[in-house]
Design a protein around this motif. Structure first.
Motif, PDB file in Angstrom:
ATOM      1  N   THR A 100      10.436  -3.085  -4.268  1.00 18.63           N
ATOM      2  CA  THR A 100       9.814  -2.867  -2.964  1.00 18.63           C
ATOM      3  C   THR A 100      10.702  -1.922  -2.169  1.00 18.63           C
ATOM      4  OG1 THR A 100       8.964  -5.123  -2.994  1.00 18.63           O
ATOM      5  CG2 THR A 100       8.972  -3.991  -0.877  1.00 18.63           C
ATOM      6  N   LEU A 101      10.069  -1.000  -1.472  1.00 18.16           N
ATOM      7  CA  LEU A 101      10.785  -0.062  -0.617  1.00 18.16           C
ATOM      8  C   LEU A 101      10.583  -0.466   0.835  1.00 18.16           C
ATOM      9  CD1 LEU A 101      12.238   2.653  -0.002  1.00 18.16           C
ATOM     10  CD2 LEU A 101       9.982   3.753  -0.169  1.00 18.16           C
ATOM     11  N   TYR A 102      11.691  -0.599   1.560  1.00 16.17           N
ATOM     12  CA  TYR A 102      11.655  -0.862   2.993  1.00 16.17           C
ATOM     13  C   TYR A 102      12.172   0.373   3.710  1.00 16.17           C
ATOM     14  CZ  TYR A 102      10.894  -5.642   1.578  1.00 16.17           C
ATOM     15  OH  TYR A 102      10.357  -6.779   1.003  1.00 16.17           O
ATOM     16  N   ILE A 103      11.511   0.734   4.802  1.00 17.65           N
ATOM     17  CA  ILE A 103      11.854   1.927   5.549  1.00 17.65           C
ATOM     18  C   ILE A 103      12.144   1.529   7.002  1.00 17.65           C
ATOM     19  CG2 ILE A 103      11.117   4.241   6.257  1.00 17.65           C
ATOM     20  CD1 ILE A 103       8.956   2.783   3.708  1.00 17.65           C
ATOM     21  N   LEU A 104      13.299   1.913   7.494  1.00 14.68           N
ATOM     22  CA  LEU A 104      13.703   1.625   8.874  1.00 14.68           C
ATOM     23  C   LEU A 104      14.012   2.958   9.540  1.00 14.68           C
ATOM     24  CD1 LEU A 104      14.832  -0.651   6.818  1.00 14.68           C
ATOM     25  CD2 LEU A 104      16.015  -1.489   8.815  1.00 14.68           C
TER      26      LEU A 104
END
Length: 191
Positions: free
Chosen positions: A184-188
């Motif tokens: 899973t890719l999380y983007i902040l």
């Protein structure tokens, strides 16, 4: 063509805008050096890259991979140690971060018992966020395919979900029809 079923490759598309103007780039988990080399090859002139890993084998692999980089208009530095030791909130950093990348889990060709851990990853994220420039970006690829990886992803998700909306845009990207619990890719992004 954008690869829609591979989180690590997909994040490269998100990095493009940040890399065009980034002065300081952090690879918090260099692994085999693929992302570090990509960042070096695509960053703006005069950018500074910092890479960390807890395994000496990862640092050596990244040093070897960087021999493929012909850029002389950037600076880069690799350091052996836990990302929380370099990015933690109690660690005095003397540079603002424009882009930070985390590729969690273990070194594929290394000792699989040495994995990133939820507590140190959260501390490293806290430190990176505290030094993130306005509009700066952090990407995190989490691997829920092992019990340890699933626990770390759950902790990261809980932490970043609680970040204040007024300060950060937080989103996720995940393949929906892939087997074996894909990353899973999380983007902040800072506001």
């Amino acid at each position: 063509m954008i690869n829609l079923n591979h989180a690590v490759q997909f994040q490269h598309n998100l990095w493009q805008e940040a890399l065009a103007k980034a002065h300081c780039i952090v690879d918090a988990t260099v692994g085999n050096g693929h992302d570090f080399l990509y960042l070096a090859n695509h960053c703006a002139p005069h950018a500074s890259l910092f890479g960390f890993d807890i395994q000496l084998a990862a640092i050596k692999a990244t040093q070897e991979r960087m021999k493929e980089c012909s850029r002389r208009d950037i600076s880069w530095q690799l350091s052996l140690g836990d990302h929380a030791d370099f990015l933690g909130p109690d660690t005095p950093l003397d540079y603002p971060i424009d882009l930070a990348v985390f590729n969690l889990g273990y070194l594929p060709s290394g000792d699989h018992s040495l994995m990133t851990k939820a507590d140190t990853t959260i501390r490293a994220l806290q430190g990176a966020l505290s030094h993130l420039t306005p509009q700066g970006m952090i990407t995190v690829v989490a691997y829920p395919g092992t019990p340890e990886g699933a626990a770390e992803e759950a902790a990261v998700l809980e932490y970043i979900t609680g970040l204040p909306q007024r300060d950060y845009d937080v989103s996720t990207w995940r393949p929906l029809n892939q087997r074996n619990q894909p990353p899973t890719l999380y983007i902040l992004r800072g506001r």
